[in-house]
Scaffold this motif. Structure first.
Motif, PDB file in Angstrom:
ATOM      1  N   THR A 161      11.683-108.470  25.110  1.00 57.24           N
ATOM      2  CA  THR A 161      11.247-109.381  24.048  1.00 57.24           C
ATOM      3  C   THR A 161       9.798-109.757  24.294  1.00 57.24           C
ATOM      4  O   THR A 161       9.472-110.393  25.300  1.00 57.24           O
ATOM      5  N   PRO A 162       8.892-109.331  23.383  1.00 57.36           N
ATOM      6  CA  PRO A 162       7.480-109.709  23.553  1.00 57.36           C
ATOM      7  C   PRO A 162       7.313-111.215  23.491  1.00 57.36           C
ATOM      8  O   PRO A 162       8.081-111.916  22.824  1.00 57.36           O
ATOM      9  N   GLY A 163       6.307-111.706  24.177  1.00 54.84           N
ATOM     10  CA  GLY A 163       6.009-113.135  24.140  1.00 54.84           C
ATOM     11  C   GLY A 163       5.408-113.524  22.808  1.00 54.84           C
ATOM     12  O   GLY A 163       4.843-112.698  22.094  1.00 54.84           O
ATOM     13  N   ALA A 164       5.559-114.776  22.454  1.00 55.18           N
ATOM     14  CA  ALA A 164       4.968-115.272  21.215  1.00 55.18           C
ATOM     15  C   ALA A 164       3.509-115.601  21.490  1.00 55.18           C
ATOM     16  O   ALA A 164       3.139-116.751  21.711  1.00 55.18           O
ATOM     17  N   TYR A 165       2.704-114.556  21.520  1.00 58.43           N
ATOM     18  CA  TYR A 165       1.287-114.746  21.820  1.00 58.43           C
ATOM     19  C   TYR A 165       0.553-115.106  20.539  1.00 58.43           C
ATOM     20  O   TYR A 165       0.424-114.309  19.627  1.00 58.43           O
ATOM     21  N   ARG A 166       0.104-116.338  20.479  1.00 63.03           N
ATOM     22  CA  ARG A 166      -0.518-116.860  19.275  1.00 63.03           C
ATOM     23  C   ARG A 166      -1.804-116.104  18.948  1.00 63.03           C
ATOM     24  O   ARG A 166      -2.605-115.794  19.820  1.00 63.03           O
ATOM     25  N   GLY A 167      -1.964-115.778  17.687  1.00 61.53           N
ATOM     26  CA  GLY A 167      -3.203-115.143  17.224  1.00 61.53           C
ATOM     27  C   GLY A 167      -3.191-113.634  17.326  1.00 61.53           C
ATOM     28  O   GLY A 167      -4.193-112.988  17.054  1.00 61.53           O
ATOM     29  N   HIS A 168      -2.056-113.037  17.712  1.00 58.24           N
ATOM     30  CA  HIS A 168      -2.016-111.586  17.811  1.00 58.24           C
ATOM     31  C   HIS A 168      -0.700-111.077  17.246  1.00 58.24           C
ATOM     32  O   HIS A 168       0.344-111.200  17.865  1.00 58.24           O
ATOM     33  N   ALA A 169      -0.756-110.473  16.050  1.00 54.72           N
ATOM     34  CA  ALA A 169       0.458-109.998  15.391  1.00 54.72           C
ATOM     35  C   ALA A 169       0.939-108.672  15.967  1.00 54.72           C
ATOM     36  O   ALA A 169       2.125-108.369  15.929  1.00 54.72           O
ATOM     37  N   GLU A 170       0.033-107.865  16.503  1.00 55.97           N
ATOM     38  CA  GLU A 170       0.401-106.530  16.995  1.00 55.97           C
ATOM     39  C   GLU A 170       0.745-106.611  18.485  1.00 55.97           C
ATOM     40  O   GLU A 170      -0.037-106.214  19.347  1.00 55.97           O
ATOM     41  N   THR A 171       1.933-107.104  18.781  1.00 60.07           N
ATOM     42  CA  THR A 171       2.311-107.339  20.173  1.00 60.07           C
ATOM     43  C   THR A 171       2.881-106.100  20.857  1.00 60.07           C
ATOM     44  O   THR A 171       3.002-106.069  22.069  1.00 60.07           O
ATOM     45  N   VAL A 172       3.240-105.077  20.085  1.00 55.31           N
ATOM     46  CA  VAL A 172       3.803-103.852  20.645  1.00 55.31           C
ATOM     47  C   VAL A 172       2.853-102.684  20.391  1.00 55.31           C
ATOM     48  O   VAL A 172       2.344-102.516  19.276  1.00 55.31           O
ATOM     49  N   ARG A 173       2.612-101.892  21.429  1.00 58.19           N
ATOM     50  CA  ARG A 173       1.720-100.728  21.330  1.00 58.19           C
ATOM     51  C   ARG A 173       2.445 -99.500  21.872  1.00 58.19           C
ATOM     52  O   ARG A 173       2.849 -99.484  23.037  1.00 58.19           O
ATOM     53  N   ILE A 174       2.625 -98.497  21.030  1.00 61.25           N
ATOM     54  CA  ILE A 174       3.273 -97.250  21.453  1.00 61.25           C
ATOM     55  C   ILE A 174       2.242 -96.139  21.367  1.00 61.25           C
ATOM     56  O   ILE A 174       1.757 -95.809  20.285  1.00 61.25           O
ATOM     57  N   ARG A 175       1.901 -95.587  22.512  1.00 55.52           N
ATOM     58  CA  ARG A 175       0.921 -94.501  22.566  1.00 55.52           C
ATOM     59  C   ARG A 175       1.681 -93.179  22.681  1.00 55.52           C
ATOM     60  O   ARG A 175       2.569 -93.035  23.517  1.00 55.52           O
ATOM     61  N   TYR A 176       1.342 -92.229  21.806  1.00 52.24           N
ATOM     62  CA  TYR A 176       2.068 -90.959  21.802  1.00 52.24           C
ATOM     63  C   TYR A 176       1.150 -89.815  21.399  1.00 52.24           C
ATOM     64  O   TYR A 176       0.072 -90.028  20.845  1.00 52.24           O
ATOM     65  N   ARG A 177       1.604 -88.591  21.710  1.00 49.48           N
ATOM     66  CA  ARG A 177       0.845 -87.409  21.325  1.00 49.48           C
ATOM     67  C   ARG A 177       1.552 -86.715  20.166  1.00 49.48           C
ATOM     68  O   ARG A 177       2.780 -86.630  20.136  1.00 49.48           O
ATOM     69  N   ALA A 178       0.750 -86.231  19.231  1.00 53.57           N
ATOM     70  CA  ALA A 178       1.282 -85.556  18.056  1.00 53.57           C
ATOM     71  C   ALA A 178       0.410 -84.351  17.735  1.00 53.57           C
ATOM     72  O   ALA A 178      -0.754 -84.293  18.126  1.00 53.57           O
ATOM     73  N   GLY A 179       0.979 -83.404  17.003  1.00 57.54           N
ATOM     74  CA  GLY A 179       0.253 -82.205  16.607  1.00 57.54           C
ATOM     75  C   GLY A 179       1.097 -80.961  16.836  1.00 57.54           C
ATOM     76  O   GLY A 179       2.092 -80.994  17.559  1.00 57.54           O
ATOM     77  N   TYR A 180       0.688 -79.877  16.218  1.00 59.64           N
ATOM     78  CA  TYR A 180       1.414 -78.614  16.355  1.00 59.64           C
ATOM     79  C   TYR A 180       1.125 -77.991  17.717  1.00 59.64           C
ATOM     80  O   TYR A 180      -0.025 -77.932  18.147  1.00 59.64           O
ATOM     81  N   ALA A 181       2.188 -77.523  18.373  1.00 62.62           N
ATOM     82  CA  ALA A 181       2.041 -76.930  19.702  1.00 62.62           C
ATOM     83  C   ALA A 181       2.971 -75.735  19.837  1.00 62.62           C
ATOM     84  O   ALA A 181       4.053 -75.709  19.247  1.00 62.62           O
ATOM     85  N   VAL A 182       2.533 -74.735  20.610  1.00 65.45           N
ATOM     86  CA  VAL A 182       3.372 -73.566  20.877  1.00 65.45           C
ATOM     87  C   VAL A 182       4.622 -74.007  21.620  1.00 65.45           C
ATOM     88  O   VAL A 182       5.744 -73.691  21.249  1.00 65.45           O
ATOM     89  N   ASP A 183       4.445 -74.769  22.687  1.00 62.33           N
ATOM     90  CA  ASP A 183       5.552 -75.287  23.491  1.00 62.33           C
ATOM     91  C   ASP A 183       5.185 -76.697  23.933  1.00 62.33           C
ATOM     92  O   ASP A 183       4.347 -76.881  24.810  1.00 62.33           O
TER      93      ASP A 183
END
Length: 200
Positions: free
Chosen positions: A119-141
């Motif tokens: 459960t993210p904290g209720a950090y005042r002044g920041h609506a984007e409390t969750v950050r998911i970093r991922y890789r995308a794109g066409y790949a052979v494997d």
């Protein structure tokens, strides 16, 4: 959910491919301009701001949202893998989520069996409390190291056609009502790209 590009992709069409398509016979004086045209055509259709609504070349994206939910659908497929998941605690400090907590099911990110999202904290002044970093794109494997890009040939041909149109016609026709940031696409280009387009 907002998605931003962290690491942009390498060009999916090379100077050599464009040189052959335009029949420039390796004219290096044209190279800089042609590479700019390749970049413009690619950016027009690729990634978060692109017409296709998907990732072409391998790129790192970050989805930002206000909290976790059971299944989080990641945008701009094909999805290769998840790099990291962070959330902000009550003081605004990023906290790394243990990778054993989640699994990738195609393009959906969900909790692993028997796990639950923190459960993210209720950090005042920041609506984007969750950050998911991922890789995308066409790949052979997607499991290979390094990952080799494998953009479908119809998309590459569409980019080459767009480059050819911009190379031959350096101005938009005055009687066309075209927004300054758009790139007119021929019927052939649209037909090549349409099967790959993702509609929200």
């Amino acid at each position: 959910m907002r998605v931003i590009v962290i690491t942009p992709p390498a060009p999916v069409v090379t100077w050599e491919e464009a040189d052959q398509h335009l029949r420039l016979d390796g004219d290096d004086e044209q190279r800089e301009m042609v590479e700019r045209l390749i970049a413009a055509a690619t950016q027009h259709i690729d990634g978060p701001d692109g017409w296709l609504g998907r990732a072409l070349g391998l790129q790192t994206l970050e989805a930002r949202m206000c909290g976790f939910c059971d299944l989080i659908r990641l945008s701009y497929q094909p999805i290769v893998d998840v790099v990291s998941v962070h959330y902000l605690d009550g003081t605004g400090q990023p906290v790394l989520v243990d990778p054993d907590t989640y699994e990738l099911f195609g393009r959906d990110l969900g909790c692993a069996w028997g796990k639950s999202w923190p459960t993210p904290g209720a950090y005042r002044g920041h609506a984007e409390t969750v950050r998911i970093r991922y890789r995308a794109g066409y790949a052979v494997d997607p499991d290979a190291d390094p990952i080799v890009s494998n953009v479908p040939e119809p998309i590459k041909q569409a980019i080459l056609l767009m480059v050819g149109d911009m190379y031959r016609f350096t101005e938009t026709a005055s009687d066309m009502n075209v927004a300054p940031t758009s790139i007119p696409m021929s019927t052939t280009v649209e037909n090549l790209l349409s099967p790959f387009r993702v509609y929200a």
